[in-house]
Design a protein around this motif. Structure first.
Motif, PDB file in Angstrom:
ATOM      1  N   ALA A 469     -39.919  73.105 -54.307  1.00  0.00           N
ATOM      2  CA  ALA A 469     -40.154  72.833 -53.116  1.00  0.00           C
ATOM      3  C   ALA A 469     -39.340  71.536 -52.514  1.00  0.00           C
ATOM      4  CB  ALA A 469     -41.623  72.752 -52.954  1.00  0.00           C
ATOM      5  N   ALA A 470     -39.410  70.560 -53.437  1.00  0.00           N
ATOM      6  CA  ALA A 470     -38.610  69.251 -53.121  1.00  0.00           C
ATOM      7  C   ALA A 470     -37.042  69.774 -52.849  1.00  0.00           C
ATOM      8  CB  ALA A 470     -38.675  68.277 -54.142  1.00  0.00           C
ATOM      9  N   ARG A 471     -36.435  70.340 -53.284  1.00  0.00           N
ATOM     10  CA  ARG A 471     -35.227  70.660 -53.204  1.00  0.00           C
ATOM     11  C   ARG A 471     -35.022  71.385 -51.775  1.00  0.00           C
ATOM     12  NH1 ARG A 471     -31.538  70.363 -57.397  1.00  0.00           N
ATOM     13  NH2 ARG A 471     -32.644  69.933 -59.800  1.00  0.00           N
ATOM     14  N   ARG A 472     -35.825  72.374 -51.561  1.00  0.00           N
ATOM     15  CA  ARG A 472     -35.809  73.141 -50.280  1.00  0.00           C
ATOM     16  C   ARG A 472     -36.109  71.959 -49.074  1.00  0.00           C
ATOM     17  NH1 ARG A 472     -39.918  77.856 -50.662  1.00  0.00           N
ATOM     18  NH2 ARG A 472     -38.906  78.351 -48.459  1.00  0.00           N
ATOM     19  N   SER A 473     -36.672  71.119 -49.220  1.00  0.00           N
ATOM     20  CA  SER A 473     -37.067  70.351 -47.996  1.00  0.00           C
ATOM     21  C   SER A 473     -36.096  69.045 -48.171  1.00  0.00           C
ATOM     22  CB  SER A 473     -38.566  69.513 -48.357  1.00  0.00           C
ATOM     23  OG  SER A 473     -38.451  68.783 -49.332  1.00  0.00           O
ATOM     24  N   ARG A 474     -34.965  69.325 -48.894  1.00  0.00           N
ATOM     25  CA  ARG A 474     -33.912  67.973 -49.042  1.00  0.00           C
ATOM     26  C   ARG A 474     -34.539  66.667 -49.367  1.00  0.00           C
ATOM     27  NH1 ARG A 474     -33.049  72.850 -46.726  1.00  0.00           N
ATOM     28  NH2 ARG A 474     -30.977  73.160 -45.761  1.00  0.00           N
ATOM     29  N   ALA A 475     -35.724  66.703 -50.127  1.00  0.00           N
ATOM     30  CA  ALA A 475     -36.288  65.591 -50.828  1.00  0.00           C
ATOM     31  C   ALA A 475     -35.804  65.256 -52.263  1.00  0.00           C
ATOM     32  CB  ALA A 475     -37.675  65.789 -50.592  1.00  0.00           C
ATOM     33  N   HIS A 476     -35.252  66.119 -52.815  1.00  0.00           N
ATOM     34  CA  HIS A 476     -35.020  66.035 -54.430  1.00  0.00           C
ATOM     35  C   HIS A 476     -33.964  64.827 -54.657  1.00  0.00           C
ATOM     36  CE1 HIS A 476     -34.343  67.087 -58.325  1.00  0.00           C
ATOM     37  NE2 HIS A 476     -32.945  67.033 -58.223  1.00  0.00           N
ATOM     38  N   ASP A 477     -33.132  64.802 -53.825  1.00  0.00           N
ATOM     39  CA  ASP A 477     -32.064  63.708 -54.097  1.00  0.00           C
ATOM     40  C   ASP A 477     -32.731  62.402 -54.027  1.00  0.00           C
ATOM     41  OD1 ASP A 477     -30.204  65.607 -54.495  1.00  0.00           O
ATOM     42  OD2 ASP A 477     -29.386  65.537 -52.534  1.00  0.00           O
ATOM     43  N   PHE A 478     -33.515  62.063 -53.097  1.00  0.00           N
ATOM     44  CA  PHE A 478     -34.065  60.611 -53.093  1.00  0.00           C
ATOM     45  C   PHE A 478     -35.197  60.555 -54.044  1.00  0.00           C
ATOM     46  CE2 PHE A 478     -36.950  62.284 -49.806  1.00  0.00           C
ATOM     47  CZ  PHE A 478     -38.281  61.766 -50.231  1.00  0.00           C
ATOM     48  N   GLY A 500     -38.694  59.122 -42.726  1.00  0.00           N
ATOM     49  CA  GLY A 500     -37.972  60.294 -42.972  1.00  0.00           C
ATOM     50  C   GLY A 500     -38.377  60.892 -44.375  1.00  0.00           C
ATOM     51  N   GLN A 501     -38.438  59.748 -45.459  1.00  0.00           N
ATOM     52  CA  GLN A 501     -38.841  60.269 -46.721  1.00  0.00           C
ATOM     53  C   GLN A 501     -40.162  60.865 -46.948  1.00  0.00           C
ATOM     54  OE1 GLN A 501     -37.756  56.712 -48.732  1.00  0.00           O
ATOM     55  NE2 GLN A 501     -35.630  57.178 -49.412  1.00  0.00           N
ATOM     56  N   ARG A 502     -40.993  60.259 -46.360  1.00  0.00           N
ATOM     57  CA  ARG A 502     -42.331  60.795 -46.200  1.00  0.00           C
ATOM     58  C   ARG A 502     -42.606  62.025 -45.505  1.00  0.00           C
ATOM     59  NH1 ARG A 502     -43.676  55.506 -44.422  1.00  0.00           N
ATOM     60  NH2 ARG A 502     -43.846  56.220 -42.175  1.00  0.00           N
ATOM     61  N   GLU A 522     -45.462  66.659 -33.314  1.00  0.00           N
ATOM     62  CA  GLU A 522     -44.385  65.537 -33.319  1.00  0.00           C
ATOM     63  C   GLU A 522     -43.772  65.495 -34.603  1.00  0.00           C
ATOM     64  OE1 GLU A 522     -43.546  64.881 -30.588  1.00  0.00           O
ATOM     65  OE2 GLU A 522     -45.492  64.916 -29.092  1.00  0.00           O
ATOM     66  N   ALA A 523     -43.203  66.361 -35.524  1.00  0.00           N
ATOM     67  CA  ALA A 523     -42.757  66.019 -36.804  1.00  0.00           C
ATOM     68  C   ALA A 523     -41.815  65.285 -36.854  1.00  0.00           C
ATOM     69  CB  ALA A 523     -42.790  67.358 -37.589  1.00  0.00           C
ATOM     70  N   THR A 524     -41.007  65.263 -36.012  1.00  0.00           N
ATOM     71  CA  THR A 524     -39.753  64.485 -35.965  1.00  0.00           C
ATOM     72  C   THR A 524     -39.724  63.000 -34.910  1.00  0.00           C
ATOM     73  OG1 THR A 524     -38.703  65.581 -34.202  1.00  0.00           O
ATOM     74  CG2 THR A 524     -38.248  66.158 -36.400  1.00  0.00           C
ATOM     75  N   THR A 525     -40.952  62.888 -34.422  1.00  0.00           N
ATOM     76  CA  THR A 525     -40.895  61.781 -33.420  1.00  0.00           C
ATOM     77  C   THR A 525     -40.792  60.373 -34.224  1.00  0.00           C
ATOM     78  OG1 THR A 525     -42.259  62.923 -31.795  1.00  0.00           O
ATOM     79  CG2 THR A 525     -42.429  60.458 -31.597  1.00  0.00           C
ATOM     80  N   VAL A 535     -34.955  65.887 -41.468  1.00  0.00           N
ATOM     81  CA  VAL A 535     -36.142  66.616 -41.354  1.00  0.00           C
ATOM     82  C   VAL A 535     -36.056  67.767 -40.747  1.00  0.00           C
ATOM     83  CG1 VAL A 535     -38.451  65.995 -40.271  1.00  0.00           C
ATOM     84  CG2 VAL A 535     -37.399  64.224 -41.530  1.00  0.00           C
ATOM     85  N   THR A 536     -35.078  67.904 -39.499  1.00  0.00           N
ATOM     86  CA  THR A 536     -34.885  69.182 -38.624  1.00  0.00           C
ATOM     87  C   THR A 536     -34.482  70.271 -39.653  1.00  0.00           C
ATOM     88  OG1 THR A 536     -34.627  67.769 -36.888  1.00  0.00           O
ATOM     89  CG2 THR A 536     -33.627  70.166 -36.950  1.00  0.00           C
TER      90      THR A 536
END
Length: 601
Positions: A469-478, A500-502, A522-525, A535-536
């Protein structure tokens, strides 16, 4: 919060009432503690008798040849040693049973407090968002931790000794009446004097204690509010202002606490005077009766000792009145939380939803806001399975309220929200919310590991599923670059990460949940361009093939939508595809889009 006079008059009954349901499972332990307590009372009654025997024996040995002591045996080494050993045995045995009773009731108090705290916390989580929006968080936490802790402490340090002493008073009143009815009247007069004294003092102590607890709750709220907004406080240099606000609350809490303790001290000292007068009366009258031969010196000694033991409940009542009053005030505050009605709950006969297709219908709904003002009147619209719909409109139009109805954060006053044709009120809350994923503007993370924050989306998910799930959300690398990777413990609310990381961790949590309906608020505000782009991408992965309701003020966020709903003055005034509405220069969506681009540039 309730301030009903009847509640105040029945404050002690209210406090006992909230604990009673948790006492039933500890009846055996309580019975054992009560048996030990009764044994301690019996040993306390026996304790003066070796002293009486020694005093009478010594009196006879010194030449008493008249009165009630004349028939007593003289003192002998064997008699004195036997009385000494007996006294040590009684005192030692009393210490053992007193220890047993204290431990038994302390265990009951701790377990009941633990269960009560869990019950209150569970109840709080079931209360509506409107309640939590109005109730200060600091005061609520103070009730869960401080007030319940005070109930537990006072139950052991004041309640248990008080019960033992009252039982002792009743037993000794009977014994003293048998020994000397005339002197026993002194105990009754002392008790009557105390009742008159406490009748005026106790209500004032309780009122002061109630005000003190309320002030402490306000103080806790000031502290929580300040620490929760510490970035704003420091950025705007508000430290001195917040210190002054805290100091005002601190001084108020101090004044109320001092007043409560002053009243309790006055009652305690008044009771000391009553006890002193009672002892003096017994010494004078008892000495006269010894001289008259109506009682032995040992009888006078044992009666005096009994009197001091019997009057201890009066002193303890005065001593513990302040503690009990503060505990009663705490009990009221806890009861007020438990009395808050659960507005959103499973209906009788509610059924569990399976995995839904995501067909959403807002069916002629009427909704009021938190201030009782009409927000929507007869609003209807349908969102088809897999469709992405953006909610736009001026601030305060009710976009977030409309989206929150899907998960029953609130219920409409009329009409219904239906998922796959089922009124959401006819479904269990757990199954309804299990079919919906919500991603907020400020995604709150918990002060635990990154892994557990993602796993909150689906309890029991494996480590491999969490990482996927983290890989799919682009969170794994950080994440892998954090000090302990997925096992890194985050700070409160995830403030050790960037916005952005949160958000990407929150999206990973949503992906792991794998719900067919997604709500984006407002997920990107507020994100910088690089974070917004990342995030997008994560949101695109999350919403693919799912029914999506998105609230956004980002012009770029509407491009991938199937429909836009412009909400204004309680109704949908525009409904159409983005390209269609943007192509009409006079549309509200088109005007908003142009204005947003000008402001961005």
């Amino acid at each position: 919060m309730s301030r009903d006079p009847a509640l105040r008059r029945g404050a002690l009954r209210t406090t006992i009432g909230i604990a009673r349901p948790h006492l039933r499972s500890h009846r055996l332990l309580m019975a054992g503690g009560l048996v030990a307590l009764l044994a301690e009372v019996a040993l306390r009654v026996l304790e003066p008798w070796p002293v009486k025997v020694v005093v009478d024996a010594v009196t006879v040995s010194l030449g008493a040849d008249r009165g009630a002591a004349a028939g007593q045996p003289p003192a002998t080494p064997a008699l004195l040693i036997a009385c000494g050993v007996l006294l040590v045995g009684i005192v030692g045995l009393r210490a053992i049973v007193q220890y047993c009773s204290t431990i038994a009731f302390a265990l009951v108090g701790s377990r009941v407090a633990t269960a009560l705290r869990a019950r209150v916390f569970s109840h709080l989580q079931s209360l509506s968002l409107q309640y939590h929006a109005k109730s200060p968080a600091g005061d609520t936490v103070q009730r869960i931790i401080g007030d319940i802790g005070r109930l537990q402490e006072v139950a052991v340090t004041a309640g248990l000794p008080l019960v033992g002493n009252i039982i002792t008073l009743v037993v000794l009143a009977v014994v003293m009446t048998v020994l000397d009815p005339l002197l026993a009247v002194v105990v009754l007069l002392a008790a009557a004097a105390y009742l008159l004294l406490s009748r005026g003092g106790t209500p004032r102590i309780t009122a002061a204690a109630r005000s003190s607890r309320r002030s402490e709750g306000d103080l806790a709220n000031t502290a929580a509010e300040t620490l929760g907004a510490i970035r704003v406080v420091q950025a705007y240099g508000l430290e001195h202002q917040r210190v002054r606000a805290f100091d005002r609350g601190n001084q108020k809490a101090l004044a109320q606490g001092v007043r409560s303790r002053r009243l309790a001290a006055a009652l305690e000292r008044g009771t000391d005077v009553i006890v002193g007068v009672a002892l003096a009366a017994v010494l004078v009258a008892g000495g006269w009766r010894v001289m008259a031969g109506a009682m032995t010196p040992g009888d006078l000694v044992i009666f005096t000792m009994y009197l001091k033991i019997a009057l201890r409940p009066l002193k303890d009542l005065a001593k513990y009145t302040g503690r009990i009053a503060r505990a009663t005030a705490s009990g009221e505050r806890v009861a007020e939380l438990l009395d808050e009605p659960v507005v959103i709950a499973d209906r009788p006969g509610a059924r569990a939803l399976g995995r839904v297709r995501g067909d959403l219908l807002f069916d002629d709904i009427t909704v009021y806001d938190g201030h009782g003002r009409l927000l929507f009147d007869g609003l209807s619209t349908r969102i088809r399975p897999g469709e992405t719909v953006c909610l736009l409109g001026p601030s305060g139009a009710g976009k977030t309220t409309l989206a929150s109805l899907i998960v029953r954060a609130a219920d409409p006053a009329a009409g219904a929200i239906r998922i796959d044709g089922v009124d959401v009120r006819d479904a269990t809350l757990a199954s309804l919310r299990g079919n919906v994923t919500v991603v907020l503007q400020e995604s709150v993370l918990f002060a635990t590991t990154v892994r557990e924050n993602i796993r909150a989306g689906r309890d029991g998910a494996s480590d491999a599923e969490v990482e996927a799930a983290a890989r799919r959300s682009r969170a794994h690398d950080f994440i892998v670059q954090l000090p302990d990777g997925y096992d890194t413990v985050l700070g409160g609310r995830g403030d050790t990460l960037s916005g952005g990381q949160r958000q990407r961790i929150a999206i990973a949590r949503a992906l792991l949940r794998d719900a067919p309906i997604v709500v984006l608020d407002e997920a990107t505000t507020g994100l910088d361009p690089a974070a917004k782009a990342a995030v997008t991408e994560s949101i695109a992965e999350l919403t693919r093939g799912r029914t999506t309701v998105s609230i956004t003020h980002d012009p770029a966020g509407i491009r991938g939508a199937d429909r836009i709903l412009w909400i204004e003055q309680g109704r949908i005034v525009e409904d159409g595809a983005p390209d269609e509405l943007l192509a009409r220069p006079s549309s509200r969506v088109s005007e908003w889009f142009r204005t947003s681009l000008r402001e961005a540039s």
